[in-house]
Design an enzyme around this catalytic site. Structure first.
Site, mmCIF file in Angstrom:
data_model
loop_
_atom_site.group_PDB
_atom_site.id
_atom_site.type_symbol
_atom_site.label_atom_id
_atom_site.label_comp_id
_atom_site.label_asym_id
_atom_site.label_seq_id
_atom_site.Cartn_x
_atom_site.Cartn_y
_atom_site.Cartn_z
ATOM 1 N N ASP A 161 0.955 -1.172 -0.101
ATOM 2 C CA ASP A 161 -0.128 -0.167 -0.006
ATOM 3 C C ASP A 161 0.875 1.375 -0.079
ATOM 4 O O ASP A 161 0.472 2.143 -0.643
ATOM 5 C CB ASP A 161 -0.969 -0.153 1.325
ATOM 6 C CG ASP A 161 -1.829 1.274 1.199
ATOM 7 O OD1 ASP A 161 -2.572 1.732 0.165
ATOM 8 O OD2 ASP A 161 -1.772 1.958 2.183
ATOM 9 N N SER A 183 -6.701 -0.081 0.054
ATOM 10 C CA SER A 183 -5.730 0.483 0.717
ATOM 11 C C SER A 183 -6.172 0.502 2.105
ATOM 12 O O SER A 183 -5.202 0.352 2.957
ATOM 13 C CB SER A 183 -5.653 1.906 0.253
ATOM 14 O OG SER A 183 -4.810 2.718 0.873
ATOM 15 N N LYS A 187 -4.592 -2.384 5.501
ATOM 16 C CA LYS A 187 -3.720 -1.701 6.585
ATOM 17 C C LYS A 187 -4.595 -2.410 7.994
ATOM 18 O O LYS A 187 -3.834 -2.881 8.988
ATOM 19 C CB LYS A 187 -3.479 -0.245 6.748
ATOM 20 C CG LYS A 187 -2.482 0.037 5.509
ATOM 21 C CD LYS A 187 -2.450 1.515 5.511
ATOM 22 C CE LYS A 187 -3.522 2.128 4.591
ATOM 23 N NZ LYS A 187 -3.468 3.462 4.062
#
Ligand code: URA
Length: 434
Positions: A161, A183, A187
């Site tokens: 990312d 994205s 995470k």
């Protein structure tokens, strides 16, 4: 497999397979696929889109591009919260001790990032001695003992990312739903949460300007999380004006402490109660959202959440006395009032300009290496719908440089639009997507 074949396939509207997506993400992360080929692919995705299955595979491939945190040593359902970002958003500072007070384990990775103010970690560094460079063992131990720990985001969390976001930024390929969803979610998933509550902001100060766009993003993130067996809720909240009154690192910390003391702004408190009740319910610590809300109000009222915050600050090297004496937080040397020129009502506040004022004062970062001045910022005195008289203060600026303060005062005034008639501010909580 050849990257050029995958680019052609997507360019012509084809669907990429799991293997193709994995090949592309791994190759790009390891430097085997060059930027120019990935740029072409990103543009093809932007025009041709990805379907939900492709988006799931992209999210997983990005999540697996680096370390995936194992939080199984911590008992209970780990709930994380993510905000898509806005001006004056100090929600995490208030929310985490509130939910931790009810036994929801908060094991959070936070970033610094670029922006109008620092990230959560920068704000917390307003406490003397506070630090987030702790070992994995210390992190897990603190969560088990106190209920909260925040660690700096490791370089190895979803490295795909980092590279892809930087490339999207300079190739005009940020604005695609699948790319944004993968994205953010890669995470969050790599950070080990079992359940995720999303605060998707909409309005002039947010990434998503309209409720429709925010709803589309929220729905897609909830869908992807559920496909990957995570419990998911998204709250769409207003960002037509800054949240609360404070913008700037130590000033936001002070406002967060005021809120934990029951003296905070109504909008910040309401957002924390809404997000918090979703987190508490998802963690299985209440039978329904109404009960969760009632218990959260109680830990705010009786001081439990404030003491929890002090315990957390102390456990990470910070001075807990500053929680009880926020006047000891970093202080700017200069102040000035920004005044209304005419009688009227505040019609609109352009959040981005308020943020840029904070940046101008030194409260945020333009580039990764910039050093933040934690003490500077803005306290808004008037918000949308408020009546103002000529000469009355609409905001106070806190600065350490006379010239910057002058420029900032002009900029902040430009952020406001006034009218003769009262404008009702938008609803804070637009909708909840489960
Ligand atoms: N925030 C992210 O982390 N990624 C995006 O693509 C957009 C906003």
């Amino acid at each position: 497999m050849l990257m050029v074949d995958l680019i052609r396939k997507k360019r012509d509207g084809g669907k990429l397979t799991k293997e193709e997506i994995e090949y592309m993400v791994k190759g790009y992360t390891q430097g085997e696929i060059p930027d120019y080929q990935m740029s072409a692919m990103l543009m093809a995705i932007l025009f041709r889109h990805m379907d939900p299955e492709e988006t799931v595979e992209l999210t997983l491939a990005m999540m697996n591009s680096g370390e995936v945190l194992d939080l199984s040593a911590i008992n209970g359902i780990k709930v994380d919260k993510h905000s898509t970002g806005g001006v004056g958003d100090k929600t995490s500072l208030v929310l985490t001790p509130m939910v931790a007070s009810l036994g929801v384990p908060v094991a959070k990775m936070s970033g610094r990032g670029l922006g109008h103010t620092g990230g959560t970690i920068d704000k917390l560094e307003s406490f003397t001695g506070f630090h987030t460079d702790i070992s994995n063992e210390q992190f897990l131990q603190n969560v088990s003992k106190i209920g909260i720990s925040i660690m700096g985001q490791t370089a190895n969390l979803a490295p795909a990312d980092k590279k892809l976001y930087a490339l999207r930024d300079v190739t005009g390929t940020v604005d695609n739903l699948s790319l944004i969803v993968s994205s953010i979610m890669s995470k969050k998933l790599a950070a080990g949460a079992d359940a995720i509550v999303l605060d998707v902001k909409c309005g002039n100060g947010a990434f998503m300007k309209t409720e429709e766009d925010a709803t589309e993003l929220a729905t897609s993130m909830v869908d992807i999380g559920k496909r990957l067996n995570r419990k998911m809720v998204a709250v769409i909240s207003d960002m037509e004006q800054p949240l609360g009154y404070a913008v700037g690192n130590a000033l936001e910390v002070q406002e967060a402490i005021d809120t934990l003391n029951g003296r905070g702004p109504e909008d910040l408190k309401e957002l924390c109660l809404t997000l918090g009740s979703q987190m508490v319910y998802l963690a299985g610590k209440a039978n329904d959202e109404a009960e969760a809300r009632q218990r959260l109000e109680q830990v705010l009222d009786d001081g439990t959440a404030l003491h929890k915050f002090a315990d957390f600050i102390e456990a990470q090297g910070g001075d807990r006395e500053q929680v009880y004496h926020p006047e000891k937080l970093p202080k700017a040397t200069l102040t000035c009032e920004v005044k209304a020129e005419n009688d009227g009502y505040v019609e609109k506040i352009r959040c981005e300009e308020v943020g840029n004022t904070s940046l101008l004062l030194g409260g945020g970062r333009r580039s990764k290496t910039d050093v933040i001045d934690l003490s500077v910022g803005i306290i808004l005195k008037k918000k949308t719908g408020d009546q103002v008289s000529a000469g009355e203060s609409i905001a106070t600026l806190y600065a350490n440089d006379e010239q910057k303060m002058k420029e900032a005062a002009e900029r902040l005034y430009q952020a406001y639009t006034f009218s003769e008639r009262k404008t009702e501010p938008g609803k804070l909580i637009k909708k909840i997507i489960r």
